[in-house]
Design a protein around this motif. Structure first.
Motif, PDB file in Angstrom:
ATOM      1  N   ARG A  22       0.812  -1.218   0.000  1.00  0.00           N
ATOM      2  CA  ARG A  22       0.000   0.000   0.000  1.00  0.00           C
ATOM      3  C   ARG A  22       0.846   1.269   0.000  1.00  0.00           C
ATOM      4  O   ARG A  22       1.896   1.327   0.641  1.00  0.00           O
ATOM      5  CB  ARG A  22      -0.934  -0.004   1.206  1.00  0.00           C
ATOM      6  N   ASN A  24      -0.025   5.589   0.053  1.00  0.00           N
ATOM      7  CA  ASN A  24      -0.896   6.756   0.020  1.00  0.00           C
ATOM      8  C   ASN A  24      -0.043   8.009   0.008  1.00  0.00           C
ATOM      9  O   ASN A  24       1.020   8.046   0.620  1.00  0.00           O
ATOM     10  CB  ASN A  24      -1.844   6.769   1.221  1.00  0.00           C
ATOM     11  N   SER A  26       0.004  12.548  -0.163  1.00  0.00           N
ATOM     12  CA  SER A  26      -0.716  13.800   0.012  1.00  0.00           C
ATOM     13  C   SER A  26      -0.026  14.865  -0.804  1.00  0.00           C
ATOM     14  O   SER A  26       1.201  14.975  -0.795  1.00  0.00           O
ATOM     15  CB  SER A  26      -0.773  14.206   1.487  1.00  0.00           C
ATOM     16  N   THR A  55      -4.943   4.836 -15.627  1.00  0.00           N
ATOM     17  CA  THR A  55      -4.598   4.823 -14.201  1.00  0.00           C
ATOM     18  C   THR A  55      -3.971   3.506 -13.769  1.00  0.00           C
ATOM     19  O   THR A  55      -3.463   3.401 -12.660  1.00  0.00           O
ATOM     20  CB  THR A  55      -5.850   5.084 -13.343  1.00  0.00           C
ATOM     21  N   ASN A  68      -5.316   6.012  -7.867  1.00  0.00           N
ATOM     22  CA  ASN A  68      -6.679   6.329  -7.449  1.00  0.00           C
ATOM     23  C   ASN A  68      -6.661   7.739  -6.865  1.00  0.00           C
ATOM     24  O   ASN A  68      -6.241   7.947  -5.725  1.00  0.00           O
ATOM     25  CB  ASN A  68      -7.176   5.316  -6.421  1.00  0.00           C
ATOM     26  N   LYS A  69      -7.100   8.692  -7.668  1.00  0.00           N
ATOM     27  CA  LYS A  69      -7.013  10.092  -7.258  1.00  0.00           C
ATOM     28  C   LYS A  69      -7.913  10.395  -6.068  1.00  0.00           C
ATOM     29  O   LYS A  69      -7.527  11.130  -5.155  1.00  0.00           O
ATOM     30  CB  LYS A  69      -7.364  11.011  -8.429  1.00  0.00           C
ATOM     31  N   SER A  70      -9.105   9.833  -6.040  1.00  0.00           N
ATOM     32  CA  SER A  70     -10.047  10.139  -4.962  1.00  0.00           C
ATOM     33  C   SER A  70      -9.549   9.602  -3.622  1.00  0.00           C
ATOM     34  O   SER A  70      -9.808  10.205  -2.574  1.00  0.00           O
ATOM     35  CB  SER A  70     -11.424   9.560  -5.282  1.00  0.00           C
ATOM     36  N   GLN A  71      -8.828   8.488  -3.662  1.00  0.00           N
ATOM     37  CA  GLN A  71      -8.291   7.917  -2.431  1.00  0.00           C
ATOM     38  C   GLN A  71      -6.818   8.255  -2.231  1.00  0.00           C
ATOM     39  O   GLN A  71      -6.216   7.787  -1.259  1.00  0.00           O
ATOM     40  CB  GLN A  71      -8.472   6.387  -2.443  1.00  0.00           C
ATOM     41  N   THR A  72      -6.280   9.047  -3.115  1.00  0.00           N
ATOM     42  CA  THR A  72      -4.855   9.432  -3.085  1.00  0.00           C
ATOM     43  C   THR A  72      -3.974   8.222  -2.806  1.00  0.00           C
ATOM     44  O   THR A  72      -3.143   8.217  -1.880  1.00  0.00           O
ATOM     45  CB  THR A  72      -4.576  10.558  -2.075  1.00  0.00           C
ATOM     46  N   SER A  73      -4.174   7.181  -3.608  1.00  0.00           N
ATOM     47  CA  SER A  73      -3.416   5.956  -3.400  1.00  0.00           C
ATOM     48  C   SER A  73      -2.760   5.497  -4.690  1.00  0.00           C
ATOM     49  O   SER A  73      -3.190   5.866  -5.799  1.00  0.00           O
ATOM     50  CB  SER A  73      -4.321   4.846  -2.869  1.00  0.00           C
ATOM     51  N   HIS A  75      -1.399   1.825  -4.935  1.00  0.00           N
ATOM     52  CA  HIS A  75      -1.024   0.525  -4.387  1.00  0.00           C
ATOM     53  C   HIS A  75      -0.384  -0.365  -5.450  1.00  0.00           C
ATOM     54  O   HIS A  75      -0.825  -0.375  -6.607  1.00  0.00           O
ATOM     55  CB  HIS A  75      -2.248  -0.188  -3.795  1.00  0.00           C
TER      56      HIS A  75
END
Lengths: 113, 112
Positions: A22, A24, A26, A55, A68-73, A75
């Motif tokens: 994982r 993430n 910011s 993506t 994943n832009k909405s989850q800022t991830s 993985h």
């Protein structure tokens, strides 16, 4: 300021099992994302990158990562790992305005027979 | 193709001694150059980066310094090493914009 979080410092997994590492991040602006792999006493090697477009990005040795832009991830996944995948994996982020990459603290993947 | 050379591979130095690590890049011009440090069990910490000859930006205050005397040469130095300077030092380069970093093989420094 940018930051990268790799929540798992170590991930043990059996050979041929699936794995997810994982990552993430910011950032207040659009980003570019990277995964690097480091084998013992070596430098880091680029595994895959997301710059724009699709993506889902893939590497030549079976790894893939999804932005994943909405989850800022971002993985990293592999459906079936090999012993040779044992290494440390680093997630990194940058944007057009920065000169350097910001790295996560790394995840040690340990593949067991 | 581009290559990056970093030496020495390993180094053991006593506390208080000077340090000089060298990095050179071939096959490209005007690269951005970087020094990172990786302490045991920790991630990568950016120490210095350079966007051109004589241009050095420091990310963290410490007893290390960097210089770029030529376009493709990047040197990490210290006048007096501390025990806390032990670690794995990585040199890297990148082109502009969104290109990835390309790393050298690293120097493992042990200060005794």
């Amino acid at each position: 300021a940018q930051s990268v979080t790799q929540l798992d410092s170590q991930v043990p997994v059996f050979e041929e099992a699936p794995v997810e590492l994982r990552c993430n991040y910011s950032s207040s602006v659009s980003v570019y994302l990277f995964w690097y792999v480091q084998y013992p006493n070596q430098g880091l090697q680029l595994l895959l990158k997301y710059l724009s477009g699709s993506t889902l990005v893939e590497s030549i040795n079976g790894f893939e990562a999804e932005f994943n832009k909405s989850q800022t991830s971002f993985h990293l996944r592999k459906p079936s790992v090999h012993i040779s995948d044992t290494a440390e994996y680093f997630c990194a982020v940058t944007d057009t305005g920065r000169r350097a990459l910001t790295f996560g603290s790394g995840t040690r993947l340990q593949v067991q027979p | 193709s581009q290559t990056i050379h970093q030496w020495p591979a390993t180094l053991v130095q006593p506390v208080g001694s000077p340090l000089s690590l060298e990095c050179t890049v071939e096959g490209t011009s005007n690269p951005n150059l970087y020094w990172y440090r990786q302490a045991a069990g920790r991630g990568l910490q950016l120490l210095f980066y350079s966007v051109g000859i004589g241009q050095i930006s420091s990310e963290v205050p410490q007893n290390l310094s960097a210089s770029r005397p030529q376009d493709r040469q990047f040197i990490l130095s210290s006048k007096k090493l501390l025990l806390s300077d032990s670690g794995f030092y990585l040199c890297a380069w990148r082109a502009t914009g969104n290109s990835p970093l390309h790393f050298g093989n690293g120097t493992r420094l042990t200060v005794t």
